[in-house]
Scaffold this motif. Structure first.
Motif, PDB file in Angstrom:
ATOM      1  N   PRO A  19      40.897  24.265  48.030  1.00 30.04           N
ATOM      2  CA  PRO A  19      39.761  24.386  47.199  1.00 30.04           C
ATOM      3  C   PRO A  19      39.082  23.126  46.798  1.00 30.04           C
ATOM      4  CG  PRO A  19      41.585  24.377  45.794  1.00 30.04           C
ATOM      5  CD  PRO A  19      42.128  23.899  47.568  1.00 30.04           C
ATOM      6  N   PHE A  20      39.207  21.976  47.582  1.00 24.88           N
ATOM      7  CA  PHE A  20      38.420  20.733  47.216  1.00 24.88           C
ATOM      8  C   PHE A  20      37.375  20.523  48.133  1.00 24.88           C
ATOM      9  CE2 PHE A  20      43.011  20.462  46.025  1.00 24.88           C
ATOM     10  CZ  PHE A  20      42.852  20.042  44.660  1.00 24.88           C
ATOM     11  N   LEU A  21      36.422  19.674  47.569  1.00 20.16           N
ATOM     12  CA  LEU A  21      35.323  19.261  48.456  1.00 20.16           C
ATOM     13  C   LEU A  21      35.605  17.745  48.625  1.00 20.16           C
ATOM     14  CD1 LEU A  21      32.541  19.769  49.766  1.00 20.16           C
ATOM     15  CD2 LEU A  21      31.520  19.155  47.807  1.00 20.16           C
ATOM     16  N   VAL A  22      35.600  17.344  49.726  1.00 26.20           N
ATOM     17  CA  VAL A  22      35.975  15.820  50.080  1.00 26.20           C
ATOM     18  C   VAL A  22      34.904  15.169  50.805  1.00 26.20           C
ATOM     19  CG1 VAL A  22      37.453  14.563  51.287  1.00 26.20           C
ATOM     20  CG2 VAL A  22      38.303  16.680  50.412  1.00 26.20           C
ATOM     21  N   GLU A  23      34.495  14.021  50.678  1.00 23.71           N
ATOM     22  CA  GLU A  23      33.470  13.082  51.055  1.00 23.71           C
ATOM     23  C   GLU A  23      34.063  11.831  51.537  1.00 23.71           C
ATOM     24  OE1 GLU A  23      28.968  11.192  51.049  1.00 23.71           O
ATOM     25  OE2 GLU A  23      29.730  12.635  49.506  1.00 23.71           O
ATOM     26  N   PRO A  24      34.532  11.404  52.725  1.00 24.98           N
ATOM     27  CA  PRO A  24      35.143  10.267  53.230  1.00 24.98           C
ATOM     28  C   PRO A  24      33.938   9.411  53.526  1.00 24.98           C
ATOM     29  CG  PRO A  24      35.016  11.648  55.035  1.00 24.98           C
ATOM     30  CD  PRO A  24      34.384  12.581  54.005  1.00 24.98           C
ATOM     31  N   PHE A  25      34.052   8.033  53.057  1.00 28.25           N
ATOM     32  CA  PHE A  25      32.885   6.930  53.520  1.00 28.25           C
ATOM     33  C   PHE A  25      33.855   5.850  53.722  1.00 28.25           C
ATOM     34  CE2 PHE A  25      34.569   6.982  48.975  1.00 28.25           C
ATOM     35  CZ  PHE A  25      34.745   5.831  48.773  1.00 28.25           C
ATOM     36  N   PRO A  26      33.009   5.079  54.715  1.00 23.38           N
ATOM     37  CA  PRO A  26      33.490   3.894  55.245  1.00 23.38           C
ATOM     38  C   PRO A  26      33.883   2.809  54.288  1.00 23.38           C
ATOM     39  CG  PRO A  26      31.228   3.939  55.858  1.00 23.38           C
ATOM     40  CD  PRO A  26      31.675   5.195  54.955  1.00 23.38           C
ATOM     41  N   VAL A  27      34.978   2.046  54.515  1.00 21.53           N
ATOM     42  CA  VAL A  27      35.217   1.121  53.765  1.00 21.53           C
ATOM     43  C   VAL A  27      35.746  -0.309  54.730  1.00 21.53           C
ATOM     44  CG1 VAL A  27      36.203   2.392  52.024  1.00 21.53           C
ATOM     45  CG2 VAL A  27      37.747   1.461  53.656  1.00 21.53           C
ATOM     46  N   PRO A  28      35.486  -1.491  54.252  1.00 22.15           N
ATOM     47  CA  PRO A  28      35.535  -2.707  55.283  1.00 22.15           C
ATOM     48  C   PRO A  28      37.223  -3.035  55.159  1.00 22.15           C
ATOM     49  CG  PRO A  28      34.843  -3.381  53.367  1.00 22.15           C
ATOM     50  CD  PRO A  28      34.802  -1.881  52.968  1.00 22.15           C
ATOM     51  N   HIS A  29      37.712  -2.792  56.175  1.00 25.74           N
ATOM     52  CA  HIS A  29      39.555  -3.132  56.309  1.00 25.74           C
ATOM     53  C   HIS A  29      39.521  -3.210  57.910  1.00 25.74           C
ATOM     54  CE1 HIS A  29      43.303  -3.750  55.033  1.00 25.74           C
ATOM     55  NE2 HIS A  29      43.923  -2.583  55.623  1.00 25.74           N
ATOM     56  N   ASP A  30      40.838  -3.974  58.132  1.00 24.99           N
ATOM     57  CA  ASP A  30      41.075  -4.384  59.647  1.00 24.99           C
ATOM     58  C   ASP A  30      41.857  -3.116  60.174  1.00 24.99           C
ATOM     59  OD1 ASP A  30      43.201  -4.719  57.937  1.00 24.99           O
ATOM     60  OD2 ASP A  30      43.674  -6.753  59.249  1.00 24.99           O
ATOM     61  N   ALA A  31      41.439  -1.857  60.193  1.00 29.00           N
ATOM     62  CA  ALA A  31      41.905  -0.971  60.785  1.00 29.00           C
ATOM     63  C   ALA A  31      41.096   0.039  61.686  1.00 29.00           C
ATOM     64  CB  ALA A  31      42.458   0.152  59.521  1.00 29.00           C
ATOM     65  N   ASN A  32      41.474   1.124  62.457  1.00 36.39           N
ATOM     66  CA  ASN A  32      40.317   1.778  62.994  1.00 36.39           C
ATOM     67  C   ASN A  32      39.806   2.850  62.334  1.00 36.39           C
ATOM     68  OD1 ASN A  32      39.089   2.928  65.335  1.00 36.39           O
ATOM     69  ND2 ASN A  32      40.921   3.544  66.366  1.00 36.39           N
ATOM     70  N   GLN A  33      38.504   2.677  61.883  1.00 36.57           N
ATOM     71  CA  GLN A  33      37.628   3.489  61.228  1.00 36.57           C
ATOM     72  C   GLN A  33      38.409   4.208  59.857  1.00 36.57           C
ATOM     73  OE1 GLN A  33      36.667   7.231  63.020  1.00 36.57           O
ATOM     74  NE2 GLN A  33      34.490   6.851  62.869  1.00 36.57           N
ATOM     75  N   PRO A  34      38.625   2.967  58.792  1.00 35.76           N
ATOM     76  CA  PRO A  34      39.155   3.275  57.594  1.00 35.76           C
ATOM     77  C   PRO A  34      38.084   3.810  56.748  1.00 35.76           C
ATOM     78  CG  PRO A  34      38.669   1.004  57.699  1.00 35.76           C
ATOM     79  CD  PRO A  34      38.452   1.616  58.953  1.00 35.76           C
ATOM     80  N   VAL A  35      38.707   4.564  55.752  1.00 34.87           N
ATOM     81  CA  VAL A  35      37.720   5.440  54.761  1.00 34.87           C
ATOM     82  C   VAL A  35      38.473   5.371  53.186  1.00 34.87           C
ATOM     83  CG1 VAL A  35      36.881   6.836  56.603  1.00 34.87           C
ATOM     84  CG2 VAL A  35      38.805   7.580  55.127  1.00 34.87           C
ATOM     85  N   GLY A  36      37.674   5.346  52.402  1.00 34.05           N
ATOM     86  CA  GLY A  36      37.676   5.803  51.113  1.00 34.05           C
ATOM     87  C   GLY A  36      37.524   7.419  50.899  1.00 34.05           C
ATOM     88  N   TYR A  37      37.745   8.009  49.498  1.00 33.03           N
ATOM     89  CA  TYR A  37      37.589   9.323  49.429  1.00 33.03           C
ATOM     90  C   TYR A  37      37.009   9.575  48.127  1.00 33.03           C
ATOM     91  CZ  TYR A  37      40.116  10.631  53.773  1.00 33.03           C
ATOM     92  OH  TYR A  37      40.952  10.702  54.950  1.00 33.03           O
ATOM     93  N   VAL A  38      35.971  10.570  48.150  1.00 32.32           N
ATOM     94  CA  VAL A  38      35.442  11.045  46.791  1.00 32.32           C
ATOM     95  C   VAL A  38      35.887  12.552  46.902  1.00 32.32           C
ATOM     96  CG1 VAL A  38      33.589  11.975  45.582  1.00 32.32           C
ATOM     97  CG2 VAL A  38      33.549   9.675  46.239  1.00 32.32           C
ATOM     98  N   ILE A  39      36.522  13.225  46.013  1.00 29.93           N
ATOM     99  CA  ILE A  39      36.985  14.546  46.087  1.00 29.93           C
ATOM    100  C   ILE A  39      36.804  15.152  44.715  1.00 29.93           C
ATOM    101  CG2 ILE A  39      39.385  15.685  45.833  1.00 29.93           C
ATOM    102  CD1 ILE A  39      40.742  13.090  47.169  1.00 29.93           C
ATOM    103  N   TRP A  40      35.996  16.338  45.121  1.00 28.75           N
ATOM    104  CA  TRP A  40      35.469  17.288  43.848  1.00 28.75           C
ATOM    105  C   TRP A  40      36.589  18.310  43.554  1.00 28.75           C
ATOM    106  CZ3 TRP A  40      32.003  14.917  46.922  1.00 28.75           C
ATOM    107  CH2 TRP A  40      30.818  14.058  46.353  1.00 28.75           C
ATOM    108  N   ASP A  41      36.876  18.701  42.402  1.00 27.71           N
ATOM    109  CA  ASP A  41      37.441  19.813  42.107  1.00 27.71           C
ATOM    110  C   ASP A  41      36.672  20.625  40.857  1.00 27.71           C
ATOM    111  OD1 ASP A  41      39.465  22.053  41.727  1.00 27.71           O
ATOM    112  OD2 ASP A  41      40.345  21.091  40.062  1.00 27.71           O
ATOM    113  N   GLY A  42      35.600  21.631  41.462  1.00 28.71           N
ATOM    114  CA  GLY A  42      34.701  21.843  40.741  1.00 28.71           C
ATOM    115  C   GLY A  42      33.828  20.942  40.302  1.00 28.71           C
TER     116      GLY A  42
END
Length: 245
Positions: free
Chosen positions: A96-119
């Motif tokens: 039921p969640f809407l998720v938006e991943p966005f890039p973050v600067p870290h020494d990994a392979n395409q790391p992300v942070g998340y915004v998560i909406w519940d309503g």
């Protein structure tokens, strides 16, 4: 491991614990795992992904990760259940969640942070990044609950026992976020829209809870923000449940 429960389900963000330890901590926090409908992974490093395969198979729920993170799992022999890949910047639904991943600067392979909406409720999870670029600051703005790395005190790190190459990695723009960097962001951007700020990923050797807390509380005072509540998290014990209604 972050557990986010909404009105009609729950998500887990990252799974660096063994299955046994993850279930033990959920039980200690009096959290029922029955509602888990998916697992989000920020990046492939072991402290965030070593338990993804076992946890996803136990719950029989899909795992969502960036294409780069999935490639990292494949190289490590980690086999998540029902793996779904994405490119950062593209929204998707998980249960039921809407998720938006966005890039973050870290020494990994395409790391992300998340915004998560519940309503209408917005939650942001940002751990493991070397600094807070404008795109990250813009993504987390308006989050009622923000989970943000506050990894180290620079002075403790420099005086500590880590080898020089590791200190350099942590301090780099693709390393980890310092208490001072968090305070700078809070002082410049964090307003009363954020009801809870959870300080995460505190180093046990290069930080102290009281230092991280004092740094951000001073920044909130300078911002004249007396409404955001600050919660310290720890690596070895579950954080008390925080409710945002």
């Amino acid at each position: 491991m972050v557990y986010i429960e909404g009105r009609r389900g729950a998500l887990v963000v990252d799974a660096g614990l063994s299955l046994r330890e993850a279930l033990r901590r959920m039980d200690a926090a009096r959290i029922s795992p029955d509602g888990v409908c998916g697992i989000l992974v920020t990046h492939e490093h072991a402290d965030h992904g070593r338990g993804v395969g076992a946890l996803s198979r136990h719950f029989r729920v899909p795992v969502a990760a960036s294409v780069g993170t999935a490639e990292g799992f494949q190289a490590q022999g980690v086999v998540p259940y029902g793996l779904q890949t994405f490119q950062p910047g593209h929204r998707f639904s998980l249960g039921p969640f809407l998720v938006e991943p966005f890039p973050v600067p870290h020494d990994a392979n395409q790391p992300v942070g998340y915004v998560i909406w519940d309503g209408p409720t917005k939650v942001a999870v940002v751990t493991d990044l070397g600094y807070l670029p404008l795109n990250v600051q813009n993504h987390v703005e308006g989050a009622e609950l923000l989970i943000l790395e506050s990894n180290h005190d620079v002075e403790l790190l420099l005086k500590g026992s880590y080898p020089p190459w590791l200190k350099q990695r942590i301090l780099s723009r693709h390393g980890h976020l310092s208490n001072a960097a968090v305070a700078e962001f809070v002082r410049a951007r964090l307003d009363k829209w954020c009801r809870y700020l959870l300080l995460a990923h505190l180093s046990q050797e290069n930080n102290r809870p009281e230092l991280a807390l004092a740094s951000v509380m001073n920044a909130l005072y300078d911002r004249r923000n007396d409404e955001t509540r600050v919660v310290l998290t720890a690596q070895d014990v579950p954080t008390p449940v925080v409710e945002v209604e």
